[in-house]
Scaffold this motif. Structure first.
Motif, PDB file in Angstrom:
ATOM      1  N   ASN A   1       1.639  12.210  -9.744  1.00 52.59           N
ATOM      2  CA  ASN A   1       0.586  13.526  -9.271  1.00 52.59           C
ATOM      3  C   ASN A   1       1.583  14.458  -8.727  1.00 52.59           C
ATOM      4  O   ASN A   1       0.683  15.413  -8.606  1.00 52.59           O
ATOM      5  N   GLY A   2       2.291  13.965  -8.065  1.00 55.29           N
ATOM      6  CA  GLY A   2       3.026  15.367  -7.281  1.00 55.29           C
ATOM      7  C   GLY A   2       1.960  14.776  -5.730  1.00 55.29           C
ATOM      8  O   GLY A   2       1.494  14.763  -5.150  1.00 55.29           O
ATOM      9  N   GLY A   3       3.345  15.538  -5.261  1.00 54.38           N
ATOM     10  CA  GLY A   3       3.100  15.163  -3.552  1.00 54.38           C
ATOM     11  C   GLY A   3       4.195  16.043  -2.603  1.00 54.38           C
ATOM     12  O   GLY A   3       5.073  17.181  -3.212  1.00 54.38           O
ATOM     13  N   ALA A   4       4.500  15.545  -1.604  1.00 53.78           N
ATOM     14  CA  ALA A   4       5.514  15.902  -0.907  1.00 53.78           C
ATOM     15  C   ALA A   4       6.831  15.726  -1.500  1.00 53.78           C
ATOM     16  O   ALA A   4       7.301  14.522  -1.672  1.00 53.78           O
ATOM     17  N   GLY A   5       7.627  16.242  -1.313  1.00 58.70           N
ATOM     18  CA  GLY A   5       8.674  16.498  -1.482  1.00 58.70           C
ATOM     19  C   GLY A   5       8.906  16.391  -3.285  1.00 58.70           C
ATOM     20  O   GLY A   5       9.397  15.886  -4.527  1.00 58.70           O
TER      21      GLY A   5
ATOM     22  N   LYS B   1       0.778  -0.868  -0.065  1.00 61.34           N
ATOM     23  CA  LYS B   1       0.021  -0.091   0.055  1.00 61.34           C
ATOM     24  C   LYS B   1       0.986   1.346   0.057  1.00 61.34           C
ATOM     25  O   LYS B   1       0.873   2.377  -0.857  1.00 61.34           O
ATOM     26  N   SER B   2       1.926   1.464   0.799  1.00 61.68           N
ATOM     27  CA  SER B   2       2.610   2.444   0.590  1.00 61.68           C
ATOM     28  C   SER B   2       3.753   2.207  -0.432  1.00 61.68           C
ATOM     29  O   SER B   2       3.884   3.816  -0.452  1.00 61.68           O
ATOM     30  N   LEU B   3       4.019   1.261  -1.443  1.00 60.18           N
ATOM     31  CA  LEU B   3       4.935   1.642  -2.424  1.00 60.18           C
ATOM     32  C   LEU B   3       3.942   2.594  -3.368  1.00 60.18           C
ATOM     33  O   LEU B   3       4.050   2.989  -4.630  1.00 60.18           O
ATOM     34  N   SER B   4       2.261   1.774  -3.613  1.00 62.26           N
ATOM     35  CA  SER B   4       1.639   2.196  -4.075  1.00 62.26           C
ATOM     36  C   SER B   4       1.061   3.996  -4.392  1.00 62.26           C
ATOM     37  O   SER B   4       0.906   4.007  -5.079  1.00 62.26           O
ATOM     38  N   GLU B   5       0.980   3.862  -3.063  1.00 61.28           N
ATOM     39  CA  GLU B   5       0.613   5.604  -2.923  1.00 61.28           C
ATOM     40  C   GLU B   5       1.791   6.132  -2.959  1.00 61.28           C
ATOM     41  O   GLU B   5       1.625   7.172  -3.848  1.00 61.28           O
ATOM     42  N   TYR B   6       3.117   5.724  -3.194  1.00 60.53           N
ATOM     43  CA  TYR B   6       4.513   6.994  -3.328  1.00 60.53           C
ATOM     44  C   TYR B   6       4.537   6.760  -5.266  1.00 60.53           C
ATOM     45  O   TYR B   6       4.506   7.850  -5.411  1.00 60.53           O
ATOM     46  N   ASN B   7       4.334   5.985  -5.510  1.00 61.36           N
ATOM     47  CA  ASN B   7       4.640   6.191  -6.808  1.00 61.36           C
ATOM     48  C   ASN B   7       3.096   6.631  -8.129  1.00 61.36           C
ATOM     49  O   ASN B   7       3.054   7.650  -8.495  1.00 61.36           O
ATOM     50  N   LEU B   8       2.228   6.564  -7.288  1.00 62.64           N
ATOM     51  CA  LEU B   8       0.981   7.686  -7.718  1.00 62.64           C
ATOM     52  C   LEU B   8       1.270   9.213  -7.312  1.00 62.64           C
ATOM     53  O   LEU B   8       1.102   9.759  -7.852  1.00 62.64           O
ATOM     54  N   GLU B   9       1.967   9.015  -5.818  1.00 59.82           N
ATOM     55  CA  GLU B   9       2.454  10.794  -5.038  1.00 59.82           C
ATOM     56  C   GLU B   9       3.540  10.981  -6.698  1.00 59.82           C
ATOM     57  O   GLU B   9       3.887  12.727  -7.277  1.00 59.82           O
ATOM     58  N   ASN B  10       4.222  10.248  -7.102  1.00 58.33           N
ATOM     59  CA  ASN B  10       5.780  11.079  -8.255  1.00 58.33           C
ATOM     60  C   ASN B  10       4.359  11.495  -9.436  1.00 58.33           C
ATOM     61  O   ASN B  10       5.198  11.995 -10.176  1.00 58.33           O
TER      62      ASN B  10
ATOM     63  N   THR C   1       7.376  17.604  -8.363  1.00 58.09           N
ATOM     64  CA  THR C   1       6.150  18.127  -8.303  1.00 58.09           C
ATOM     65  C   THR C   1       5.300  17.203  -9.191  1.00 58.09           C
ATOM     66  O   THR C   1       3.914  17.575  -8.721  1.00 58.09           O
ATOM     67  N   GLY C   2       5.736  16.036 -10.126  1.00 59.82           N
ATOM     68  CA  GLY C   2       4.811  15.097 -10.313  1.00 59.82           C
ATOM     69  C   GLY C   2       5.184  14.925 -11.934  1.00 59.82           C
ATOM     70  O   GLY C   2       5.562  16.133 -12.312  1.00 59.82           O
ATOM     71  N   ILE C   3       5.324  14.053 -12.352  1.00 63.01           N
ATOM     72  CA  ILE C   3       5.848  13.471 -13.929  1.00 63.01           C
ATOM     73  C   ILE C   3       4.926  14.550 -14.944  1.00 63.01           C
ATOM     74  O   ILE C   3       5.063  15.623 -15.737  1.00 63.01           O
ATOM     75  N   ILE C   4       3.774  14.081 -14.150  1.00 63.91           N
ATOM     76  CA  ILE C   4       1.844  14.751 -15.219  1.00 63.91           C
ATOM     77  C   ILE C   4       2.547  16.565 -14.929  1.00 63.91           C
ATOM     78  O   ILE C   4       2.491  16.711 -16.805  1.00 63.91           O
ATOM     79  N   LYS C   5       2.714  16.941 -13.826  1.00 64.97           N
ATOM     80  CA  LYS C   5       2.617  18.255 -13.910  1.00 64.97           C
ATOM     81  C   LYS C   5       4.328  18.816 -14.488  1.00 64.97           C
ATOM     82  O   LYS C   5       4.501  19.696 -16.050  1.00 64.97           O
ATOM     83  N   ALA C   6       4.978  18.283 -14.589  1.00 58.24           N
ATOM     84  CA  ALA C   6       6.324  18.251 -15.272  1.00 58.24           C
ATOM     85  C   ALA C   6       6.484  18.091 -17.245  1.00 58.24           C
ATOM     86  O   ALA C   6       7.025  18.684 -17.583  1.00 58.24           O
ATOM     87  N   ILE C   7       5.227  17.369 -17.069  1.00 59.16           N
ATOM     88  CA  ILE C   7       5.189  16.847 -18.955  1.00 59.16           C
ATOM     89  C   ILE C   7       3.977  17.993 -19.068  1.00 59.16           C
ATOM     90  O   ILE C   7       4.750  18.534 -20.783  1.00 59.16           O
ATOM     91  N   ASP C   8       2.834  18.635 -18.042  1.00 60.28           N
ATOM     92  CA  ASP C   8       2.692  19.976 -19.066  1.00 60.28           C
ATOM     93  C   ASP C   8       3.339  21.033 -19.388  1.00 60.28           C
ATOM     94  O   ASP C   8       3.264  22.035 -19.985  1.00 60.28           O
ATOM     95  N   ASP C   9       3.842  21.013 -18.593  1.00 58.65           N
ATOM     96  CA  ASP C   9       4.914  22.270 -17.981  1.00 58.65           C
ATOM     97  C   ASP C   9       5.694  22.456 -19.383  1.00 58.65           C
ATOM     98  O   ASP C   9       6.124  23.492 -20.210  1.00 58.65           O
TER      99      ASP C   9
END
Length: 133
Positions: A86-90, A75-84, A92-100
């Motif tokens: 979409n973005g989250g603590a620490g 569960k923790s790893l799943s959350e970590y992957n999703l955070e990377n 930017t998130g790959i989706i935002k980086a791509i959009d930028d």
């Protein structure tokens, strides 16, 4: 798809920053380039835009929470992957980086066109300062 290092969030943020600087330089008139010189840059920008369009298809797989089991680690790893993604603590998130980066690449393409206009203006004004005999 390109190698992972080429499309990391950090590398995309660095490219975005560089594209913004290019736009500012062209708009201020401090950057000029000939049409022939600009073509290679414009092609590289358009190639990157096409690669990012291909990456969009891969992102569809990333936006869903990965199924890594019901254990606390899964569960923790799943959350970590999703955070990377979409973005989250620490992160930017790959989706935002791509959009930028997409937005910055389009601005860079427009900046190249402006730099070509700057070159023509400089070239035209320089030609006007010489007398013809």
């Amino acid at each position: 798809m390109a190698s992972e290092g080429a499309w990391s969030a950090q590398s995309m943020q660095a490219m975005t920053t560089n594209m913004v600087g290019l736009k500012q330089a062209a708009e201020s008139g401090s950057f000029a380039i000939s049409q022939d010189g600009a073509q290679a840059y414009i092609k590289a920008i358009e190639d990157a835009q096409m690669q990012l369009a291909e990456v969009d298809l891969d992102i569809l797989d990333l936006v869903n929470k990965p199924k890594l089991g019901t254990s606390p680690d899964g569960k923790s790893l799943s959350e970590y992957n999703l955070e990377n993604v979409n973005g989250g603590a620490g992160t930017t998130g790959i989706i935002k980086a791509i959009d930028d980066l997409k937005a910055a690449l389009e601005e860079a393409r427009l900046a190249m066109q402006k730099a070509v206009e700057n070159y023509r203006e400089i070239d035209g004004s320089a030609a006007g300062t010489y007398q013809r005999y």
